[in-house]
Design an enzyme around this catalytic site. Structure first.
Site, PDB file in Angstrom:
ATOM      1  N   LYS A   8      13.769  90.580 -44.493  1.00  0.00           N
ATOM      2  CA  LYS A   8      14.755  90.223 -43.461  1.00  0.00           C
ATOM      3  C   LYS A   8      15.713  91.381 -43.237  1.00  0.00           C
ATOM      4  O   LYS A   8      15.892  92.252 -44.084  1.00  0.00           O
ATOM      5  CB  LYS A   8      15.517  88.956 -43.843  1.00  0.00           C
ATOM      6  CG  LYS A   8      16.427  89.069 -45.090  1.00  0.00           C
ATOM      7  CD  LYS A   8      17.814  89.638 -44.837  1.00  0.00           C
ATOM      8  CE  LYS A   8      18.536  89.962 -46.139  1.00  0.00           C
ATOM      9  NZ  LYS A   8      19.704  90.828 -45.996  1.00  0.00           N
ATOM     10  N   ASP A 133      19.974  84.017 -50.433  1.00  0.00           N
ATOM     11  CA  ASP A 133      19.052  84.352 -49.337  1.00  0.00           C
ATOM     12  C   ASP A 133      17.767  83.515 -49.341  1.00  0.00           C
ATOM     13  O   ASP A 133      17.015  83.529 -48.374  1.00  0.00           O
ATOM     14  CB  ASP A 133      18.646  85.836 -49.395  1.00  0.00           C
ATOM     15  CG  ASP A 133      19.734  86.761 -48.877  1.00  0.00           C
ATOM     16  OD1 ASP A 133      20.671  86.264 -48.221  1.00  0.00           O
ATOM     17  OD2 ASP A 133      19.650  87.976 -49.125  1.00  0.00           O
TER      18      ASP A 133
END
Length: 280
Positions: A8, A133
């Site tokens: 990401k 995350d």
């Protein structure tokens, strides 16, 4: 069973407060990119085995993928063991959620492999125990993440945008960066709402020009090379560049594949970890 675990980037990373337990309250726009590890899991009689193609990656309880398997086994009382084969392509300690995405992949695969079939929300709650995350990595795509990372709002996909990633030859500790971060010194916060509205309109120029990461100054203060990488990427024709997460990886968005290719070739002369990829 084999899956891709995608990296990401942060289009925006805002810190809006701090909880009593020391965790920072965040507002982040997260985006998956087409750079991925491959996670393969098969059942074995007992225990957890982890193999990895990179010798410097730990294959015991220090590894988030291992922790994820252990947590899943304990939570759903699974007697059977697993062998995890991890093909690492995402650089480690890079601000790209490499460990978190591997952990998310393990949870998703084990959910299917053992026919537990819990909901995405339950998997996200489980993932939060491993790291802030991980819930996002379970969902993927384009999303607004709030709280400590557990509150997710899916956004319109911001896909097929070209970017070049450059990671300098060192890692950064997320914990240390947050520890050094001083919210009282922040003057300008990211334009999160405007960025969301321009993602909805697919206004690539605005998004690439207005990305902001409040952790950038902390890591930049310790590693001046991050400024140099940003300048080099911008000089190569990027519309905008920014550090991802707690760093040290820097990425730049490009509106033209030839410019991106030139940037990639230039950066590859100076750094080992350089990637040309797209948002997905």
């Amino acid at each position: 069973m084999k899956v891709k675990a995608y990296a990401k980037i942060n289009i925006a990373l805002d810190v809006i407060g701090k909880r009593e337990d020391g965790y920072h309250l965040l507002r982040m726009i997260m985006q998956c990119i087409d750079l991925y590890d491959v996670v393969e899991i098969e059942k074995i009689s007992s225990g957890i085995q982890l193999k990895c193609n990179k010798s410097y990656v730990p294959t015991d309880e220090r590894n988030l993928a291992y922790k994820a398997a252990k947590l899943f086994k304990e939570t759903y009382k699974i007697e059977c063991g697993v062998c995890i084969n991890l093909e690492k392509n995402i650089p480690v300690s890079a601000g790209l959620a490499g460990g978190s995405t591997d952990a998310a992949a393990v949870l998703k695969v084990m959910n299917k492999l053992f026919n537990i079939n819990v909901s995405e929300n339950e998997l996200m709650e489980l993932g939060l125990k491993l790291g802030a995350d991980v819930p996002y990595c379970i969902v993927g795509g384009t999303a607004l993440c709030e709280g400590i990372g557990e509150k997710l709002t899916k956004l319109k996909p911001f896909k097929d945008k070209i970017l070049v990633l450059v990671k300098p030859p060192f890692g950064v500790s997320t914990k240390e960066v947050y520890k050094a971060f001083d919210l009282s010194k922040v003057v300008f916060h990211p334009k999160t709402e405007e960025l969301i509205s321009n993602i909805e309109k697919d206004n690539f120029q605005f998004v690439a020009n207005n990305m902001k990461n409040l952790l950038e100054n902390v890591t930049l203060g310790r590693h001046r090379v991050i400024s140099v990488i940003k300048e080099d990427i911008n000089d190569s024709g990027a519309i905008g560049s920014i550090m991802s997460g707690s760093g040290p990886t820097v990425f730049g968005f490009f509106d033209d594949m030839l410019k991106a290719q030139r940037c990639y070739e230039n950066m590859k002369k100076k750094y080992v970890d350089v990637f040309i990829t797209r948002t997905i």
